[in-house]
Every structure is written in C-alpha cells, then in structure tokens.
Design an enzyme around this catalytic site. Structure first.
Site, PDB file in Angstrom:
ATOM      1  N   HIS A  37      -0.200  -4.304  -2.122  1.00  0.00           N
ATOM      2  CA  HIS A  37       0.437  -3.991  -0.851  1.00  0.00           C
ATOM      3  C   HIS A  37       1.273  -2.729  -1.038  1.00  0.00           C
ATOM      4  O   HIS A  37       2.010  -2.621  -2.026  1.00  0.00           O
ATOM      5  CB  HIS A  37       1.319  -5.164  -0.395  1.00  0.00           C
ATOM      6  CG  HIS A  37       1.837  -4.967   0.982  1.00  0.00           C
ATOM      7  ND1 HIS A  37       1.070  -5.185   2.104  1.00  0.00           N
ATOM      8  CD2 HIS A  37       3.032  -4.514   1.440  1.00  0.00           C
ATOM      9  CE1 HIS A  37       1.773  -4.900   3.186  1.00  0.00           C
ATOM     10  NE2 HIS A  37       2.963  -4.490   2.808  1.00  0.00           N
ATOM     11  N   GLY A  79     -11.181   3.731   0.110  1.00  0.00           N
ATOM     12  CA  GLY A  79     -11.528   3.196  -1.204  1.00  0.00           C
ATOM     13  C   GLY A  79     -11.075   4.042  -2.376  1.00  0.00           C
ATOM     14  O   GLY A  79     -11.692   4.000  -3.446  1.00  0.00           O
ATOM     15  N   ASN A 112      -8.421   3.489  -4.114  1.00  0.00           N
ATOM     16  CA  ASN A 112      -8.049   2.515  -5.150  1.00  0.00           C
ATOM     17  C   ASN A 112      -9.283   1.945  -5.824  1.00  0.00           C
ATOM     18  O   ASN A 112      -9.319   1.793  -7.056  1.00  0.00           O
ATOM     19  CB  ASN A 112      -7.213   1.384  -4.554  1.00  0.00           C
ATOM     20  CG  ASN A 112      -5.739   1.732  -4.489  1.00  0.00           C
ATOM     21  OD1 ASN A 112      -5.055   1.719  -5.496  1.00  0.00           O
ATOM     22  ND2 ASN A 112      -5.279   2.092  -3.299  1.00  0.00           N
ATOM     23  N   ASN A 124      -4.166  -8.861  -4.709  1.00  0.00           N
ATOM     24  CA  ASN A 124      -4.023  -7.855  -3.651  1.00  0.00           C
ATOM     25  C   ASN A 124      -2.983  -6.824  -4.055  1.00  0.00           C
ATOM     26  O   ASN A 124      -2.074  -7.114  -4.830  1.00  0.00           O
ATOM     27  CB  ASN A 124      -3.582  -8.532  -2.342  1.00  0.00           C
ATOM     28  CG  ASN A 124      -3.467  -7.547  -1.183  1.00  0.00           C
ATOM     29  OD1 ASN A 124      -4.325  -6.671  -1.003  1.00  0.00           O
ATOM     30  ND2 ASN A 124      -2.409  -7.661  -0.398  1.00  0.00           N
ATOM     31  N   MET A 166      -8.308  -5.166   4.944  1.00  0.00           N
ATOM     32  CA  MET A 166      -7.415  -5.377   6.083  1.00  0.00           C
ATOM     33  C   MET A 166      -7.637  -6.696   6.833  1.00  0.00           C
ATOM     34  O   MET A 166      -7.154  -6.863   7.943  1.00  0.00           O
ATOM     35  CB  MET A 166      -7.534  -4.197   7.070  1.00  0.00           C
ATOM     36  CG  MET A 166      -7.291  -2.845   6.437  1.00  0.00           C
ATOM     37  SD  MET A 166      -5.738  -2.725   5.488  1.00  0.00           S
ATOM     38  CE  MET A 166      -5.780  -1.009   4.942  1.00  0.00           C
TER      39      MET A 166
HETATM   40  C1  GAR Z   1      -3.620   1.337  -0.035  1.00  0.00           C
HETATM   41  O1  GAR Z   1      -2.422   2.057   0.016  1.00  0.00           O
HETATM   42  C2  GAR Z   1      -3.343  -0.162  -0.079  1.00  0.00           C
HETATM   43  O2  GAR Z   1      -2.172  -0.484  -0.751  1.00  0.00           O
HETATM   44  C3  GAR Z   1      -3.211  -0.474   1.391  1.00  0.00           C
HETATM   45  O3  GAR Z   1      -4.203   0.299   2.005  1.00  0.00           O
HETATM   46  C4  GAR Z   1      -4.401   1.516   1.268  1.00  0.00           C
HETATM   47  C5  GAR Z   1      -5.884   1.691   1.056  1.00  0.00           C
HETATM   48  O4  GAR Z   1      -6.186   2.955   0.514  1.00  0.00           O
HETATM   49  N1  GAR Z   1      -3.391  -1.895   1.602  1.00  0.00           N
HETATM   50  C6  GAR Z   1      -2.801  -2.552   2.597  1.00  0.00           C
HETATM   51  O5  GAR Z   1      -2.106  -2.013   3.439  1.00  0.00           O
HETATM   52  C7  GAR Z   1      -3.079  -4.048   2.618  1.00  0.00           C
HETATM   53  N2  GAR Z   1      -2.183  -4.732   3.497  1.00  0.00           N
HETATM   54  P1  GAR Z   1      -7.603   3.207  -0.185  1.00  0.00           P
HETATM   55  O6  GAR Z   1      -8.699   2.684   0.746  1.00  0.00           O
HETATM   56  O7  GAR Z   1      -7.692   4.697  -0.328  1.00  0.00           O
HETATM   57  O8  GAR Z   1      -7.600   2.497  -1.503  1.00  0.00           O
END
Ligand code: GAR
Length: 185
Positions: free
Chosen positions: A103, A12, A14, A101, A84
C-alpha cells in the site's frame, strides 16, 4: 522451485521490479500474472518476460475461477502489486498467510476503499503531512487491514507535488517489495 503469482490492475512497474529481482533468485520465480483489466500494461510486461498471463472479471474473482487457476498452477505466494479489487474470501481461505499486498502510504492512514494509487498521494498532500511511505502487509478479509510486515518512511518537502510524492513512494516500493517477497518465500 517456489512459484509466485502477481495480480495487478495497471502499469505494473512494481511487477516489473519483482520479476527482474527473481531472475537472480534460484529457488523462486514469477510464473503467472493476472489482471482484472484487459488494457493493463502489466500484461505487456508479462509477454516481454514470457510469463503466462490471464485476465478475469469480478465475477470470476468471486466465483472461485481465479482461485482454481492459482491452485492448478501450484502458486505458493500471491503478490498484489497495484491490484485495485478486494480479494474475496474464497481466495483468502485457499491461501492462508500466502497473499501479500503493498500500500503506498503508512497504514492505517490513507487506507480503505477508494484509497489507491494517486488518490492516496493527493490526500497526503492535501493533509500537509511531512512524511509518507509504504506498507507491506498480509491480506485478510478486511481491506488494507492485514498484519503489517514492513513499513518504510520518506520525508515530504513543502514543495513536493502529489506526482513527486508518488515518485518517492515508488522508489521505496522498488527497493523493498522484491526483497520482502523473497524473505517471505
Ligand atoms: C503502487 O504505488 C501501489 O502501491 C499502489 O498502486 C501503485 C501501482 O503502481 N497500490 C495501491 O494503491 C493498492 N491499494 P504500478 O502498477 O506501477 O506497480
């Protein structure tokens, strides 16, 4: 006051960047955080910021329970931040052009099932690409295929490990995702 819900499956970071960004935005804030993982650190972050959180199973995502809660809480924009699971049609129908979203690659490259988190950066490294980046897009019923809102690129050095690529991509995410969300809302 516009209300943002974040769905996340893991750390989390982001979500943290988004929550903090909206501390200084008067007309919108993060009011709800949902996760499909009981142990996701994002739930700890929600607690620290005194934001209501909830967990749910795939069944609850698919049978309309999660949608019902999002509607009950008056959510205006659903933000996926490291989430996910596939968003089912019941939620897409209830939130037209209101689910976004991020990516961690330049879609349509490295998208689709199984392409998430470090899997993406490992694949980018294995392919020997000289650049990667982020894609922020609307969510539709096809995985990673909704209309693109923003892409930003970053160069990859020969010596970069998948972890270093991940770090570069994360920097782009923190820089752009909160601002794009603000512009959408
Ligand atoms: C992020 O890099 C996001 O872009 C990716 O997972 C990570 C989560 O990091 N998302 C995907 O791969 C979706 N297909 P976080 O939990 O530290 O924000």
């Amino acid at each position: 006051m516009k209300k943002i819900a974040i769905l996340a499956s893991g750390n989390g970071t982001n979500a943290e960047a988004i929550i903090r960004h909206f501390h200084s935005v008067p007309h919108a804030k993060v009011t709800l955080i949902g996760s499909n993982k009981e142990e996701a650190y994002v739930l700890e972050r929600a607690k620290n910021h005194q934001i209501q959180s909830f967990t749910f199973s795939k069944k609850e995502l698919d049978n309309g329970s999660v949608k019902a809660l999002l509607l009950l809480k008056g959510i205006d924009l659903v933000v996926l931040a490291g989430f996910m699971m596939k968003i089912p049609e019941n939620i897409i129908d209830a939130f037209p052009r209101a689910i976004v979203n991020i990516h961690p690659a330049l879609l349509p490259k490295y998208g689709g099932k199984g392409m998430y988190g470090m899997h993406v950066h490992t694949a980018v490294k294995a392919a020997g690409d000289t650049e990667t980046g982020i894609t922020i897009h609307w969510v539709n019923e096809h995985y990673d295929e909704g209309e693109i809102i923003l892409q930003e690129k970053v160069a990859i050095a020969d010596s970069d490990t998948p972890e270093q690529i991940a770090e570069k991509v994360h920097e782009l995410e923190y820089k752009y995702y909160p601002k794009v969300i603000e512009s959408l809302i």
